[in-house]
Motif scaffolding. Sequence first.
Motif, PDB file in Angstrom:
ATOM      1  N   GLU A  84       0.837  -1.204   0.000  1.00 56.85           N
ATOM      2  CA  GLU A  84       0.000   0.000   0.000  1.00 56.85           C
ATOM      3  C   GLU A  84       0.876   1.261   0.000  1.00 56.85           C
ATOM      4  OE1 GLU A  84      -3.352   0.416  -0.146  1.00 56.85           O
ATOM      5  OE2 GLU A  84      -3.452  -1.744  -0.543  1.00 56.85           O
ATOM      6  N   PRO A  85       0.503   2.277  -0.764  1.00 61.29           N
ATOM      7  CA  PRO A  85       1.303   3.524  -0.777  1.00 61.29           C
ATOM      8  C   PRO A  85       1.113   4.305   0.510  1.00 61.29           C
ATOM      9  CG  PRO A  85      -0.682   3.806  -2.081  1.00 61.29           C
ATOM     10  CD  PRO A  85      -0.665   2.356  -1.672  1.00 61.29           C
ATOM     11  N   PHE A  86       2.173   4.967   0.939  1.00 59.82           N
ATOM     12  CA  PHE A  86       2.074   5.828   2.123  1.00 59.82           C
ATOM     13  C   PHE A  86       3.179   6.880   2.074  1.00 59.82           C
ATOM     14  CE2 PHE A  86       5.365   2.907   3.466  1.00 59.82           C
ATOM     15  CZ  PHE A  86       6.185   3.665   4.294  1.00 59.82           C
ATOM     16  N   GLY A  87       2.967   7.921   2.813  1.00 58.67           N
ATOM     17  CA  GLY A  87       3.970   8.962   2.984  1.00 58.67           C
ATOM     18  C   GLY A  87       4.178   9.226   4.458  1.00 58.67           C
ATOM     19  N   ALA A  88       5.422   9.423   4.869  1.00 55.38           N
ATOM     20  CA  ALA A  88       5.741   9.690   6.279  1.00 55.38           C
ATOM     21  C   ALA A  88       6.905  10.657   6.352  1.00 55.38           C
ATOM     22  CB  ALA A  88       6.082   8.397   7.012  1.00 55.38           C
ATOM     23  N   SER A  89       6.755  11.662   7.192  1.00 52.19           N
ATOM     24  CA  SER A  89       7.820  12.651   7.350  1.00 52.19           C
ATOM     25  C   SER A  89       7.853  13.133   8.791  1.00 52.19           C
ATOM     26  CB  SER A  89       7.580  13.838   6.407  1.00 52.19           C
ATOM     27  OG  SER A  89       8.578  14.817   6.569  1.00 52.19           O
ATOM     28  N   THR A  90       9.037  13.122   9.389  1.00 57.10           N
ATOM     29  CA  THR A  90       9.190  13.657  10.744  1.00 57.10           C
ATOM     30  C   THR A  90       9.316  15.168  10.683  1.00 57.10           C
ATOM     31  OG1 THR A  90      11.574  13.329  10.600  1.00 57.10           O
ATOM     32  CG2 THR A  90      10.293  11.587  11.656  1.00 57.10           C
ATOM     33  N   PHE A  91       8.920  15.832  11.744  1.00 53.42           N
ATOM     34  CA  PHE A  91       9.056  17.284  11.807  1.00 53.42           C
ATOM     35  C   PHE A  91       9.463  17.694  13.216  1.00 53.42           C
ATOM     36  CE2 PHE A  91       4.749  16.575  13.237  1.00 53.42           C
ATOM     37  CZ  PHE A  91       4.567  17.518  14.242  1.00 53.42           C
ATOM     38  N   ASN A  92      10.097  18.849  13.296  1.00 52.04           N
ATOM     39  CA  ASN A  92      10.558  19.396  14.573  1.00 52.04           C
ATOM     40  C   ASN A  92      10.306  20.892  14.559  1.00 52.04           C
ATOM     41  OD1 ASN A  92      12.041  19.784  17.053  1.00 52.04           O
ATOM     42  ND2 ASN A  92      13.736  20.500  15.786  1.00 52.04           N
ATOM     43  N   ALA A  93       9.453  21.369  15.449  1.00 53.95           N
ATOM     44  CA  ALA A  93       9.140  22.795  15.544  1.00 53.95           C
ATOM     45  C   ALA A  93       9.510  23.277  16.937  1.00 53.95           C
ATOM     46  CB  ALA A  93       7.656  23.042  15.274  1.00 53.95           C
ATOM     47  N   SER A  94      10.494  24.170  17.025  1.00 52.31           N
ATOM     48  CA  SER A  94      10.938  24.703  18.311  1.00 52.31           C
ATOM     49  C   SER A  94      10.514  26.164  18.434  1.00 52.31           C
ATOM     50  CB  SER A  94      12.457  24.593  18.445  1.00 52.31           C
ATOM     51  OG  SER A  94      12.858  23.245  18.529  1.00 52.31           O
ATOM     52  N   TYR A  95       9.895  26.506  19.546  1.00 48.55           N
ATOM     53  CA  TYR A  95       9.458  27.871  19.812  1.00 48.55           C
ATOM     54  C   TYR A  95      10.175  28.398  21.058  1.00 48.55           C
ATOM     55  CZ  TYR A  95       5.816  26.256  16.636  1.00 48.55           C
ATOM     56  OH  TYR A  95       5.151  25.723  15.558  1.00 48.55           O
ATOM     57  N   THR A  96       9.876  29.622  21.449  1.00 47.59           N
ATOM     58  CA  THR A  96      10.617  30.232  22.557  1.00 47.59           C
ATOM     59  C   THR A  96      10.362  29.538  23.892  1.00 47.59           C
ATOM     60  OG1 THR A  96       8.825  31.855  22.735  1.00 47.59           O
ATOM     61  CG2 THR A  96      10.785  32.520  21.507  1.00 47.59           C
ATOM     62  N   ASP A  97       9.192  28.916  24.059  1.00 54.15           N
ATOM     63  CA  ASP A  97       8.894  28.304  25.350  1.00 54.15           C
ATOM     64  C   ASP A  97       8.403  26.861  25.250  1.00 54.15           C
ATOM     65  OD1 ASP A  97       6.576  28.988  24.139  1.00 54.15           O
ATOM     66  OD2 ASP A  97       5.700  30.087  25.809  1.00 54.15           O
ATOM     67  N   SER A  98       8.379  26.295  24.053  1.00 59.06           N
ATOM     68  CA  SER A  98       7.947  24.921  23.904  1.00 59.06           C
ATOM     69  C   SER A  98       8.346  24.427  22.517  1.00 59.06           C
ATOM     70  CB  SER A  98       6.428  24.798  24.103  1.00 59.06           C
ATOM     71  OG  SER A  98       6.017  23.435  24.085  1.00 59.06           O
ATOM     72  N   GLY A  99       7.822  23.263  22.131  1.00 57.94           N
ATOM     73  CA  GLY A  99       8.130  22.725  20.812  1.00 57.94           C
ATOM     74  C   GLY A  99       7.330  21.464  20.554  1.00 57.94           C
ATOM     75  N   LEU A 100       7.329  21.016  19.308  1.00 56.83           N
ATOM     76  CA  LEU A 100       6.662  19.777  18.923  1.00 56.83           C
ATOM     77  C   LEU A 100       7.631  18.924  18.108  1.00 56.83           C
ATOM     78  CD1 LEU A 100       3.061  20.861  17.789  1.00 56.83           C
ATOM     79  CD2 LEU A 100       3.707  19.690  19.901  1.00 56.83           C
ATOM     80  N   PHE A 101       7.631  17.644  18.401  1.00 53.93           N
ATOM     81  CA  PHE A 101       8.431  16.687  17.629  1.00 53.93           C
ATOM     82  C   PHE A 101       7.518  15.524  17.276  1.00 53.93           C
ATOM     83  CE2 PHE A 101      11.028  12.955  17.027  1.00 53.93           C
ATOM     84  CZ  PHE A 101      12.108  13.416  16.289  1.00 53.93           C
ATOM     85  N   GLY A 102       7.415  15.238  15.969  1.00 56.71           N
ATOM     86  CA  GLY A 102       6.492  14.177  15.604  1.00 56.71           C
ATOM     87  C   GLY A 102       6.600  13.748  14.162  1.00 56.71           C
ATOM     88  N   VAL A 103       5.532  13.096  13.686  1.00 55.55           N
ATOM     89  CA  VAL A 103       5.497  12.495  12.356  1.00 55.55           C
ATOM     90  C   VAL A 103       4.168  12.832  11.705  1.00 55.55           C
ATOM     91  CG1 VAL A 103       5.694  10.359  11.026  1.00 55.55           C
ATOM     92  CG2 VAL A 103       6.929  10.596  13.192  1.00 55.55           C
ATOM     93  N   VAL A 104       4.214  13.152  10.418  1.00 53.00           N
ATOM     94  CA  VAL A 104       3.012  13.351   9.613  1.00 53.00           C
ATOM     95  C   VAL A 104       2.878  12.169   8.663  1.00 53.00           C
ATOM     96  CG1 VAL A 104       1.817  14.844   7.972  1.00 53.00           C
ATOM     97  CG2 VAL A 104       3.227  15.854   9.748  1.00 53.00           C
ATOM     98  N   LEU A 105       1.702  11.546   8.652  1.00 50.55           N
ATOM     99  CA  LEU A 105       1.441  10.370   7.826  1.00 50.55           C
ATOM    100  C   LEU A 105       0.350  10.658   6.814  1.00 50.55           C
ATOM    101  CD1 LEU A 105       1.239   7.752  10.730  1.00 50.55           C
ATOM    102  CD2 LEU A 105       3.184   8.054   9.182  1.00 50.55           C
ATOM    103  N   CYS A 106       0.408  10.005   5.676  1.00 52.91           N
ATOM    104  CA  CYS A 106      -0.637  10.088   4.666  1.00 52.91           C
ATOM    105  C   CYS A 106      -0.740   8.735   3.973  1.00 52.91           C
ATOM    106  CB  CYS A 106      -0.335  11.190   3.654  1.00 52.91           C
ATOM    107  SG  CYS A 106      -1.593  11.355   2.360  1.00 52.91           S
ATOM    108  N   SER A 107      -1.941   8.178   3.955  1.00 55.75           N
ATOM    109  CA  SER A 107      -2.126   6.885   3.311  1.00 55.75           C
ATOM    110  C   SER A 107      -3.620   6.655   3.073  1.00 55.75           C
ATOM    111  CB  SER A 107      -1.535   5.765   4.169  1.00 55.75           C
ATOM    112  OG  SER A 107      -1.545   4.539   3.467  1.00 55.75           O
ATOM    113  N   THR A 108      -3.943   5.469   2.600  1.00 53.35           N
ATOM    114  CA  THR A 108      -5.339   5.107   2.351  1.00 53.35           C
ATOM    115  C   THR A 108      -6.042   4.848   3.685  1.00 53.35           C
ATOM    116  OG1 THR A 108      -4.690   2.788   2.122  1.00 53.35           O
ATOM    117  CG2 THR A 108      -4.787   4.123   0.104  1.00 53.35           C
ATOM    118  N   PRO A 109      -7.364   5.000   3.719  1.00 49.08           N
ATOM    119  CA  PRO A 109      -8.095   4.804   4.986  1.00 49.08           C
ATOM    120  C   PRO A 109      -7.897   3.435   5.617  1.00 49.08           C
ATOM    121  CG  PRO A 109      -9.491   5.896   3.366  1.00 49.08           C
ATOM    122  CD  PRO A 109      -8.250   5.486   2.646  1.00 49.08           C
ATOM    123  N   ASP A 110      -7.716   2.378   4.823  1.00 50.36           N
ATOM    124  CA  ASP A 110      -7.557   1.037   5.380  1.00 50.36           C
ATOM    125  C   ASP A 110      -6.185   0.810   6.006  1.00 50.36           C
ATOM    126  OD1 ASP A 110     -10.119   0.244   4.626  1.00 50.36           O
ATOM    127  OD2 ASP A 110      -9.457  -0.321   2.615  1.00 50.36           O
TER     128      ASP A 110
END
Length: 439
Positions: free
Chosen positions: A307-333
């Motif tokens: 099955e096709p899928f897309g996955a990319s990690t991301f890192n967003a740092s701000y002055t007092d916090s941040g987010l580290f994670g993954v964005v996924l895209c694929s078929t509903p199943d």
Amino acid sequence: MRSSLLRNPTVRHYAVAATAPSAACSATPECKVLGNKVTVAAYDNNSPIAQVSIVFRAGSRNETYDTQGIAHHLRIAAGLGTSVASAFAITRNIQQRGGNLITTLDRESIAYTLQITRNNLEDALQYLECAATKQVFKPWEVQDQLPRLKYELGSVSDTVWVIELLHKAAYRSGLGYSLFCPEHRVGTINSEGLLHFVNTWCTAPRCAVVGTGVSLAELSALGSNLSIESTDKPNEATKYHGDEIRQETSASLTNVALAVEGVSLKNEKEALACAILQRTSSGATRVKWGSSPTSLHKQLSSVAGSEPFGASTFNASYTDSGLFGVVLCSTPDTIGSLTKETAKWLKSLKVSENEIARGKNILKTEILDAADNVVCLLESLQQQALLKGQVSSPISIANAVDKISASDVKAVADKLAKGRLSLASIGNLKTVPYLDELK
């Protein structure tokens, strides 16, 4: 006939002609704080194109529940009529000199940037100053921007929206407020609200004047003459909550964003270590037609099968916090099993020495490569001057990356793995697990 003996020494021959100034590699960034508390930073790299930005530490995080969308309105209102020049005068005079006026917005800042040839810079700076500091927000002009606002909202992809929803789930307010105006707020922002936001947050202590291809003296003269308030209102700290938002649509593909609380910019060492960690697991390929060698991509491939899928990690740092994670895209199943596997990976975050070495090399390459892109270079200077009050050259930043050890990266990875998850999803959500099922 032979030239005069007295004239001979005054002739400039090609063999002794002065060498052309070297490129940006010999330039060093300069920074100082003016008497009116405006920060000025310049990187005079002898570029024929000058870029000057007036940046304010004011973004969507400075909105309230009742003023959501005001930062988006402020961005698209750039270049409208001011107290000293009409919208036509600003547009006409900048265009006639071959320049561009660009406005960019993120969660913590808004930047008004003028791009123009150096010989036309002095005449055009007055219009940049008008657009950034002398707005009046005439009601009829603000109303005329609504079709553009609706067009922008309709053009936002699901991949972008899922990141916006992830911030809302993680923070609820402050950093959780979107860069885009909520649909129920379209048409409710008026001139008084815009003026109040500008007068409150776009002040001298929260302002930086940044430029490339221009001297520090020129920028200091501009910064000293800015007619803005001198008060300073600190940002309210944003608390990370960790929640989920689900938005069901009829799209053929499902997008999911999963993250934990990352690191802030307060600790530069941790911020660089987190940036390295993100590069160790990035799904982007570095060779044309190649595949990602990361452990995350291999785990997801084994789950997705054909099955096709897309996955990319991301890192967003701000002055007092941040987010580290993954964005996924694929078929509903398939997206449900990919989400569960990603959650397992985020809760472990085990990286090897070789992966860390690869991540450091990728990060250094990106830093030095961005230095050759004048837009990326200016953006880096903007964020450094505005959020840190000082600027560093790309080479010094790359050297700082070299000093981050494998143990530093593993320590940050262990810290992130203990964090609480946040989840956002858009599309057909029949297989997407709820947040409590991922704990």
